[in-house]
Design a protein around this motif. Structure first.
Motif, short mmCIF file in Angstrom:
data_model
loop_
_atom_site.label_atom_id
_atom_site.label_comp_id
_atom_site.label_asym_id
_atom_site.label_seq_id
_atom_site.Cartn_x
_atom_site.Cartn_y
_atom_site.Cartn_z
N MET A 124 0.95 -1.16 0.14
CA MET A 124 -0.02 -0.12 0.10
C MET A 124 0.77 1.36 0.05
N ALA A 125 0.56 2.25 -0.95
CA ALA A 125 1.25 3.45 -0.84
C ALA A 125 0.89 4.44 0.36
N CYS A 126 1.54 4.49 1.52
CA CYS A 126 0.95 5.11 2.62
C CYS A 126 0.96 6.54 2.44
N GLY A 127 1.88 7.32 1.67
CA GLY A 127 1.84 8.54 1.39
C GLY A 127 1.01 9.16 0.52
N LEU A 128 -0.08 8.45 -0.10
CA LEU A 128 -1.08 9.03 -1.19
C LEU A 128 -2.11 9.95 -0.23
N PRO A 129 -2.33 10.96 -0.99
CA PRO A 129 -3.47 11.86 -0.64
C PRO A 129 -4.47 11.21 0.34
N ALA A 130 -5.00 10.38 -0.60
CA ALA A 130 -6.15 9.31 0.14
C ALA A 130 -5.87 9.36 1.58
N ASN A 131 -4.92 9.18 2.23
CA ASN A 131 -4.52 8.63 3.44
C ASN A 131 -4.37 9.88 4.41
N GLU A 132 -4.73 11.07 3.99
CA GLU A 132 -4.69 12.49 4.81
C GLU A 132 -5.54 12.30 5.72
N ARG A 133 -6.93 11.78 5.48
CA ARG A 133 -7.98 11.96 6.29
C ARG A 133 -7.52 10.84 7.70
N LEU A 134 -6.98 9.52 7.22
CA LEU A 134 -6.54 8.74 8.34
C LEU A 134 -5.55 9.13 9.22
N ARG A 135 -4.57 9.98 8.66
CA ARG A 135 -3.41 10.51 9.47
C ARG A 135 -4.16 11.66 10.25
N ARG A 136 -4.94 12.41 9.88
CA ARG A 136 -5.68 13.52 10.49
C ARG A 136 -6.55 12.77 11.91
N SER A 193 8.94 9.50 6.07
CA SER A 193 9.23 10.89 5.61
C SER A 193 8.56 11.98 6.18
N GLY A 194 7.90 11.70 7.28
CA GLY A 194 7.38 12.60 7.79
C GLY A 194 5.73 13.07 7.67
N HIS A 195 4.85 12.13 6.95
CA HIS A 195 3.72 12.43 6.31
C HIS A 195 2.75 12.97 7.58
N ASN A 196 3.10 12.50 8.82
CA ASN A 196 1.92 12.80 9.95
C ASN A 196 2.29 14.32 10.49
N VAL A 197 3.53 14.69 10.29
CA VAL A 197 3.96 16.05 10.88
C VAL A 197 2.91 17.18 10.64
#
Length: 191
Positions: A1-13, A30-34
């Motif tokens: 799974m490509a965890c850096g995809l924009p679709a995952n932003e809502r899950l990170r939030r 690479s800090g996508h949760n920052v």
């Protein structure tokens, strides 16, 4: 799974909501949760084995209001004293840690009593047919994708490590094949 995809932003939030004070992030990448760290977070200690991931995080780190320090390279052996952190964060990381039970025990050790473990992970599907495909495809997945396992029961492993799972949302990620997209998003508490 490509965890850096924009679709995952809502899950990170969602998974970052409620983080506060001193946080250890396992598998910082690479800090996508920052961008999703709440204002209540005072500091983040990033555990990340890949130098490339840390370099790629540079721009996000430069824009962060929260101080982030890289410390530790292995989630299975955290170089911190007991009770060092108020919260822990893991996003799509537990699938690749060879000794997941050891890493979860380490996370529990470094959390203060009552500390929270926030997680979003892919893993064992709730449906038997999908589970069968996950088991068939897991050897190939591990070989091609850096040891990533498709069929780990994330919630059970967290409970076996002594955490109390307080919130758990199980779902299939939209637009992902079910064998890859079975998600666990939750909050567990260290006793």
């Amino acid at each position: 799974m490509a965890c850096g995809l924009p679709a995952n932003e809502r899950l990170r939030r969602r998974v970052c909501a409620g983080l506060s004070d001193r946080v250890v992030e396992i598998g910082f990448g690479s800090g996508h949760n920052v961008p999703y760290y709440p204002a209540a977070v005072k500091s983040v200690t990033a555990v990340e084995p890949a130098d490339l991931g840390w370099r790629l995080a540079g721009k996000r780190l430069a824009q962060s209001a929260v101080p982030v320090q890289r410390s530790g390279l292995d989630g299975q052996s955290l170089p911190f004293p007991d009770n060092s952190f108020d919260a822990a964060l893991s996003t799509w990381t537990l699938c690749t840690i060879p000794a997941m039970a050891t890493a979860l025990a380490e996370i529990r050790r470094v959390l203060v009593p009552g500390g929270t473990f926030h997680f979003v992970e892919h893993g064992l599907a709730p449906d038997a047919k999908v589970q069968a495909w996950q088991s068939r495809l897991n050897p190939v997945q591990k070989t091609l994708f850096g040891g990533c396992n498709l069929n780990r029961d994330i919630a059970a492993a967290i409970e076996e490590a002594g955490f109390e799972v307080r919130e758990l949302d199980r779902f299939y990620e939209e637009q992902a094949p079910k064998f890859l997209g079975s998600q666990y998003l939750g909050l567990a508490v260290s006793p």
